[in-house]
Design a protein around this motif. Structure first.
Motif, mmCIF file in Angstrom:
data_model
loop_
_atom_site.group_PDB
_atom_site.id
_atom_site.type_symbol
_atom_site.label_atom_id
_atom_site.label_comp_id
_atom_site.label_asym_id
_atom_site.label_seq_id
_atom_site.Cartn_x
_atom_site.Cartn_y
_atom_site.Cartn_z
ATOM 1 N N PRO A 41 0.329 -14.421 1.256
ATOM 2 C CA PRO A 41 1.226 -13.319 1.641
ATOM 3 C C PRO A 41 1.494 -12.397 0.444
ATOM 4 C CG PRO A 41 2.070 -15.413 2.443
ATOM 5 C CD PRO A 41 0.923 -15.735 1.532
ATOM 6 N N ALA A 42 1.502 -11.090 0.710
ATOM 7 C CA ALA A 42 1.787 -10.072 -0.314
ATOM 8 C C ALA A 42 2.740 -9.059 0.313
ATOM 9 C CB ALA A 42 0.497 -9.410 -0.777
ATOM 10 N N PRO A 43 4.009 -9.440 0.457
ATOM 11 C CA PRO A 43 4.959 -8.566 1.162
ATOM 12 C C PRO A 43 5.037 -7.168 0.545
ATOM 13 C CG PRO A 43 5.932 -10.710 0.692
ATOM 14 C CD PRO A 43 4.630 -10.647 -0.056
ATOM 15 N N ILE A 44 5.115 -6.183 1.409
ATOM 16 C CA ILE A 44 5.288 -4.793 0.985
ATOM 17 C C ILE A 44 6.766 -4.601 0.665
ATOM 18 C CG2 ILE A 44 5.156 -2.381 1.764
ATOM 19 C CD1 ILE A 44 2.794 -3.381 3.592
ATOM 20 N N GLU A 45 7.060 -3.906 -0.412
ATOM 21 C CA GLU A 45 8.442 -3.616 -0.798
ATOM 22 C C GLU A 45 9.171 -3.037 0.419
ATOM 23 O OE1 GLU A 45 12.003 -2.711 -2.112
ATOM 24 O OE2 GLU A 45 10.614 -3.883 -3.334
ATOM 25 N N PRO A 46 10.242 -3.699 0.894
ATOM 26 C CA PRO A 46 10.925 -3.249 2.123
ATOM 27 C C PRO A 46 11.357 -1.779 2.111
ATOM 28 C CG PRO A 46 11.718 -5.411 1.475
ATOM 29 C CD PRO A 46 10.827 -4.927 0.350
ATOM 30 N N SER A 47 11.780 -1.257 0.957
ATOM 31 C CA SER A 47 12.223 0.141 0.920
ATOM 32 C C SER A 47 11.066 1.120 1.092
ATOM 33 C CB SER A 47 12.970 0.431 -0.388
ATOM 34 O OG SER A 47 12.095 0.309 -1.494
ATOM 35 N N ILE A 49 8.671 0.683 3.453
ATOM 36 C CA ILE A 49 8.240 0.653 4.854
ATOM 37 C C ILE A 49 8.930 1.763 5.637
ATOM 38 C CG2 ILE A 49 8.178 -0.719 6.974
ATOM 39 C CD1 ILE A 49 7.981 -3.222 5.169
ATOM 40 N N LEU A 50 8.105 2.580 6.323
ATOM 41 C CA LEU A 50 8.605 3.714 7.107
ATOM 42 C C LEU A 50 8.672 3.401 8.592
ATOM 43 C CD1 LEU A 50 6.527 6.496 5.308
ATOM 44 C CD2 LEU A 50 8.906 5.838 4.854
ATOM 45 N N ALA A 51 7.765 2.536 9.084
ATOM 46 C CA ALA A 51 7.735 2.200 10.509
ATOM 47 C C ALA A 51 7.024 0.867 10.702
ATOM 48 C CB ALA A 51 7.020 3.292 11.303
ATOM 49 N N GLY A 52 7.442 0.134 11.732
ATOM 50 C CA GLY A 52 6.801 -1.123 12.064
ATOM 51 C C GLY A 52 7.192 -2.248 11.118
ATOM 52 N N GLU A 53 6.426 -3.318 11.219
ATOM 53 C CA GLU A 53 6.631 -4.497 10.378
ATOM 54 C C GLU A 53 5.295 -4.920 9.782
ATOM 55 O OE1 GLU A 53 8.724 -7.550 12.488
ATOM 56 O OE2 GLU A 53 10.222 -6.156 13.242
ATOM 57 N N PRO A 54 4.719 -4.109 8.908
ATOM 58 C CA PRO A 54 3.405 -4.458 8.356
ATOM 59 C C PRO A 54 3.463 -5.747 7.540
ATOM 60 C CG PRO A 54 4.384 -2.634 7.142
ATOM 61 C CD PRO A 54 5.278 -2.904 8.321
ATOM 62 N N MET A 55 2.495 -6.607 7.780
ATOM 63 C CA MET A 55 2.379 -7.866 7.059
ATOM 64 C C MET A 55 1.082 -7.823 6.250
ATOM 65 S SD MET A 55 5.078 -9.508 8.060
ATOM 66 C CE MET A 55 4.811 -11.211 7.726
ATOM 67 N N VAL A 73 -9.299 -8.893 -2.294
ATOM 68 C CA VAL A 73 -9.382 -8.527 -0.881
ATOM 69 C C VAL A 73 -7.942 -8.438 -0.386
ATOM 70 C CG1 VAL A 73 -10.131 -9.256 1.417
ATOM 71 C CG2 VAL A 73 -11.630 -9.614 -0.559
ATOM 72 N N TRP A 74 -7.633 -7.391 0.367
ATOM 73 C CA TRP A 74 -6.279 -7.151 0.865
ATOM 74 C C TRP A 74 -6.383 -6.795 2.328
ATOM 75 C CZ3 TRP A 74 -3.737 -2.869 2.946
ATOM 76 C CH2 TRP A 74 -2.342 -2.839 2.852
ATOM 77 N N ASP A 75 -5.456 -7.301 3.140
ATOM 78 C CA ASP A 75 -5.415 -6.887 4.539
ATOM 79 C C ASP A 75 -3.971 -6.666 4.969
ATOM 80 O OD1 ASP A 75 -4.429 -9.485 5.024
ATOM 81 O OD2 ASP A 75 -6.094 -10.088 6.302
ATOM 82 N N CYS A 76 -3.816 -5.952 6.083
ATOM 83 C CA CYS A 76 -2.476 -5.609 6.539
ATOM 84 C C CYS A 76 -2.497 -5.311 8.031
ATOM 85 C CB CYS A 76 -1.958 -4.392 5.768
ATOM 86 S SG CYS A 76 -0.212 -4.032 6.042
ATOM 87 N N THR A 130 -3.599 -0.687 13.797
ATOM 88 C CA THR A 130 -3.753 -2.067 14.265
ATOM 89 C C THR A 130 -3.932 -3.035 13.091
ATOM 90 O OG1 THR A 130 -6.126 -1.718 14.615
ATOM 91 C CG2 THR A 130 -4.693 -1.450 16.537
ATOM 92 N N TYR A 131 -4.956 -2.810 12.270
ATOM 93 C CA TYR A 131 -5.280 -3.743 11.189
ATOM 94 C C TYR A 131 -6.250 -3.057 10.234
ATOM 95 C CZ TYR A 131 -7.408 -7.880 8.954
ATOM 96 O OH TYR A 131 -7.874 -8.799 8.052
ATOM 97 N N VAL A 132 -6.145 -3.395 8.954
ATOM 98 C CA VAL A 132 -7.120 -2.927 7.973
ATOM 99 C C VAL A 132 -7.369 -4.037 6.963
ATOM 100 C CG1 VAL A 132 -5.512 -1.868 6.305
ATOM 101 C CG2 VAL A 132 -7.833 -0.975 6.543
#
Length: 168
Positions: A41-47, A49-55, A73-76, A130-132
């Motif tokens: 897991p590599a959480p995105i800094e909460p501040s 995030i503009l929309a959704g719940e990207p993981m 390699v990174w995915d989200c 959807t996913y990248v």
């Protein structure tokens, strides 16, 4: 001031030629199958995030001996967020797509097989529908005096084909 910067850059270049007292042990070749690379897991800094719940997740593939470059390699999953590129980063999209808005307002959609470069110390907004999944080649920026010394050296050598880069 400019002379001091040039001297500092020249000194830094000379210091790079001096062997380290303790050599850094480094594996000459690092390889992984993409599907076998452990992802964490590599959480995105909460501040950011503009929309959704990207993981997001990341799997470190390799790191240079001087810690100035890495490949991962990174995915989200779906979401929209701002991202600060602390390092210079070149990405290749492996799967999915991302809509990117650079800090200058330019917009691009990156899809599987596309390659993009993000300059360090810049922001971009990423929208993932959807996913990248990407592979990221990251490099720390050199201090200004060292970068200037490389640019001067390249100009003296006639290296003009690298778009102002730091050809070895």
């Amino acid at each position: 001031m400019a002379l001091k910067m040039m001297l500092a850059g020249a000194a830094a270049m000379m210091l790079r030629q001096i062997p380290l007292a303790v050599p850094v042990e480094q594996t000459p070749v690092v390889s992984h199958a993409l599907d076998a690379l452990p992802m964490e897991p590599a959480p995105i800094e909460p501040s950011w995030i503009l929309a959704g719940e990207p993981m997001a997740r990341v799997g470190l593939h390799s790191r240079s001996g001087d810690d100035a470059a890495s490949t991962a390699v990174w995915d989200c999953t779906a979401g929209e967020f701002r991202w600060f590129f602390d390092w210079d980063e070149t990405v290749m999209i492996l799967e999915g797509e991302v809509h990117v808005t650079a800090q200058d307002g330019s917009e691009r959609t990156l899809r599987q097989g596309d390659i993009a470069y993000f300059a360090g110390k810049t922001w971009a907004t990423w929208r993932i529908d959807t996913y990248v999944r990407k592979i990221a080649f990251c490099r720390k920026r050199l201090p200004a005096p060292v970068a200037l010394a490389y640019q001067l050296r390249n100009m003296l050598r006639g290296d003009r084909g690298s778009q102002g880069g730091l050809a070895a």
